[in-house]
Enzyme design. Structure first.
Site, PDB file in Angstrom:
ATOM      1  N   TYR A  64     140.941 -44.119  10.386  1.00  0.00           N
ATOM      2  CA  TYR A  64     139.546 -44.675  10.331  1.00  0.00           C
ATOM      3  C   TYR A  64     139.998 -45.914  11.555  1.00  0.00           C
ATOM      4  O   TYR A  64     140.832 -46.671  11.601  1.00  0.00           O
ATOM      5  CB  TYR A  64     139.579 -45.425   9.080  1.00  0.00           C
ATOM      6  CG  TYR A  64     138.179 -46.279   9.001  1.00  0.00           C
ATOM      7  CD1 TYR A  64     136.933 -45.467   9.095  1.00  0.00           C
ATOM      8  CD2 TYR A  64     138.090 -47.599   8.775  1.00  0.00           C
ATOM      9  CE1 TYR A  64     135.854 -46.040   8.993  1.00  0.00           C
ATOM     10  CE2 TYR A  64     137.037 -48.204   8.691  1.00  0.00           C
ATOM     11  CZ  TYR A  64     135.827 -47.741   8.959  1.00  0.00           C
ATOM     12  OH  TYR A  64     134.635 -48.293   8.642  1.00  0.00           O
TER      13      TYR A  64
ATOM     14  N   ASP B 221     145.746 -48.995  17.370  1.00  0.00           N
ATOM     15  CA  ASP B 221     144.882 -49.658  16.368  1.00  0.00           C
ATOM     16  C   ASP B 221     145.702 -50.307  15.383  1.00  0.00           C
ATOM     17  O   ASP B 221     146.099 -49.980  14.445  1.00  0.00           O
ATOM     18  CB  ASP B 221     143.933 -48.626  16.019  1.00  0.00           C
ATOM     19  CG  ASP B 221     142.789 -49.453  14.987  1.00  0.00           C
ATOM     20  OD1 ASP B 221     143.007 -50.761  15.084  1.00  0.00           O
ATOM     21  OD2 ASP B 221     141.772 -48.758  14.620  1.00  0.00           O
TER      22      ASP B 221
ATOM     23  N   LYS C 299     140.760 -58.242  11.178  1.00  0.00           N
ATOM     24  CA  LYS C 299     141.050 -58.862   9.851  1.00  0.00           C
ATOM     25  C   LYS C 299     142.039 -60.263   9.881  1.00  0.00           C
ATOM     26  O   LYS C 299     141.367 -61.035   9.827  1.00  0.00           O
ATOM     27  CB  LYS C 299     141.980 -57.757   9.120  1.00  0.00           C
ATOM     28  CG  LYS C 299     140.991 -56.135   9.193  1.00  0.00           C
ATOM     29  CD  LYS C 299     140.984 -55.746   8.070  1.00  0.00           C
ATOM     30  CE  LYS C 299     140.476 -54.115   8.291  1.00  0.00           C
ATOM     31  NZ  LYS C 299     139.277 -53.813   7.313  1.00  0.00           N
TER      32      LYS C 299
HETATM   33  C1  PLP Z   1     142.447 -49.233  11.514  1.00  0.00           C
HETATM   34  C2  PLP Z   1     141.255 -49.894  11.737  1.00  0.00           C
HETATM   35  N1  PLP Z   1     140.481 -49.992  12.674  1.00  0.00           N
HETATM   36  C3  PLP Z   1     139.263 -50.575  12.554  1.00  0.00           C
HETATM   37  C4  PLP Z   1     138.555 -50.992  11.635  1.00  0.00           C
HETATM   38  C5  PLP Z   1     137.338 -51.476  11.582  1.00  0.00           C
HETATM   39  O1  PLP Z   1     137.185 -52.842  11.185  1.00  0.00           O
HETATM   40  P1  PLP Z   1     136.049 -53.677  10.782  1.00  0.00           P
HETATM   41  O2  PLP Z   1     135.748 -53.103   9.306  1.00  0.00           O
HETATM   42  O3  PLP Z   1     136.288 -55.179  10.946  1.00  0.00           O
HETATM   43  O4  PLP Z   1     134.879 -53.315  11.600  1.00  0.00           O
HETATM   44  C6  PLP Z   1     139.471 -50.678  10.239  1.00  0.00           C
HETATM   45  C7  PLP Z   1     138.730 -51.296   9.075  1.00  0.00           C
HETATM   46  O5  PLP Z   1     139.184 -51.178   8.063  1.00  0.00           O
HETATM   47  C8  PLP Z   1     140.652 -50.402  10.331  1.00  0.00           C
HETATM   48  O6  PLP Z   1     141.180 -50.198   9.154  1.00  0.00           O
END
Ligand code: PLP
Length: 384
Positions: free
Chosen positions: A134, A215, A242
């Site tokens: 994700y 990521d 986060k």
């Molecule tokens: C690995 C990863 N990338 C991107 C995101 C997206 O972040 P946001 O929910 O702050 O848009 C998440 C969200 O859980 C994530 O776990």
């Protein structure tokens, strides 16, 4: 009329965030204090969701609140930059060794910015990413066949499958702008990537002039500079979010100055990217304070507690994955698992994710272990 009925009238399905929906509807939070959340019925739970891993110090940590209040008293957002964005960028640079940063308001936006930077810098279009990971909700990173999605130039590979990676890079490598990887994807089961696979991925991207993008939106909490540092790689780009916002909306992309140069407003034909609330001083100040309170010693201690909890659960026969302060319970029926834990006083992620915070005491961790073991023994959530 109950809040749930009111919600259903004005929000599709009564919902704003798909990721926290549990049928028939989740309870409403009214208060968070340290490790504890109280819902609208007065039920109290230990927060192992921590707003999907972002509240590294739990709720309302006094130093973080004070930093946010102090910033807010001087203005919550400006049509000018503030020194707070420079201070947070310097802090994350020093933690990671990654030269330059650009802030935004979510992890989703950070990934979009990362992909834009990769394409602008390389002049290539194709993005390679991995099944089951994700990366937020941008078109390029969600299921290509999902309703309303226009995925563009994206190749999706199975993670940890070396022959598939080699074949893809052999056939398309010179068209690849970036390969985007989460080294411990939550949605895919929180299994750390194989170091040999990551080493070869690193080599293949370099060989083909593609960028290696990691990521770290969830995994940044696991190591002072992010999980990639445990793999000994130096990604060209990283996305974070986060924990770096201290509980406020945040995202950021980091990379070498050269790779991020398309964002320099004076670069001819550069990338124009605004963001009304990006780098607002409340988020920047709260984030900096939260990170200063989460240095190597605190990270190691929280990871140790996570490892201890995982061992304890495994010893009791619970199927659990993850690393350090991030745990994932593997259950066949995650809705049953979620409710059963909730009733026993534990707030998990809707997929069985447990994210520890520094606000948790040994007594909280004992309670979490007992609740998980009792839930799985009660048969309310069979192992998957
Ligand atoms: C690995 C990863 N990338 C991107 C995101 C997206 O972040 P946001 O929910 O702050 O848009 C998440 C969200 O859980 C994530 O776990």
């Amino acid at each position: 009329m109950s809040v749930v009925e009111r919600a259903r009238r004005v929000l599709p399905g009564g919902n704003t965030r798909t990721t926290l929906f549990v049928p028939p509807h989740p309870p409403y939070a009214v208060r968070g204090e340290g490790a504890i959340v109280t819902d609208h019925t007065g039920h109290r739970v230990i927060d192992c969701n921590n707003n999907y891993t972002s509240l590294i110090h739990g709720h309302a940590r006094p130093e973080v609140l004070e930093a946010a209040f102090e910033a807010a008293r001087s203005g919550t957002a400006f049509g000018l930059p503030t020194a707070s964005e420079v201070a947070l960028a310097e802090h994350v640079r020093d933690r990671t060794g990654i030269e330059q940063w650009r802030f935004c308001n979510s992890g989703t936006e950070a990934v979009l910015m990362l992909l834009r930077a990769a394409r602008a810098y390389t002049g290539r279009e194709l993005i390679v990413r991995f099944e089951g990971s994700y990366h937020g909700t941008g078109d390029a990173v969600v299921s290509p066949g999902a309703p309303g999605v226009v995925p563009g130039s994206v190749l999706v590979l199975p993670q940890n499958d070396l022959p598939a990676l080699r074949a893809a890079m052999r056939d398309h490598g010179d068209r690849v702008a970036a390969v985007l990887i989460d080294l411990m994807p939550n949605r895919a089961g929180l299994t750390p990537a194989d170091p040999a696979y990551v080493a070869e991925l690193d080599a293949l991207t370099r060989q083909h002039g593609a960028l290696l993008a990691v990521d770290e939106v969830i995994t940044f909490r696991l190591h002072e500079g992010g999980l990639h540092q445990r793999y000994g790689i130096r990604p060209d780009l990283v996305s974070v979010g986060k924990v770096i916002g201290g509980g406020f909306p945040v995202g950021a992309v980091g990379g070498r100055a050269e790779v991020l140069s398309p964002f320099d407003p004076q670069t001819p034909d550069g990338v124009s990217w605004g963001g009304t609330f990006s780098a607002n001083p409340v988020t920047m100040s709260a984030g900096l304070t939260a990170l200063r309170l989460f240095g190597p010693a605190e990270i190691a201690e929280l990871n140790r507690r996570g490892d201890e909890l995982r061992s304890r659960l495994r010893d009791a026969g619970v199927a659990v994955r993850g690393s350090g302060s991030l745990l994932r319970l593997m259950a066949a029926d995650t809705t049953k698992l979620w409710w059963s834990l909730y009733e026993r006083g534990v707030l998990a992620g809707t997929n069985g994710l447990l994210a520890l915070s520094t606000a948790m005491t040994p007594a909280h961790l004992d309670h979490i272990a007992d609740a998980v073991i009792a839930t799985l023994r009660s048969g309310s959530a069979e192992h998957r």
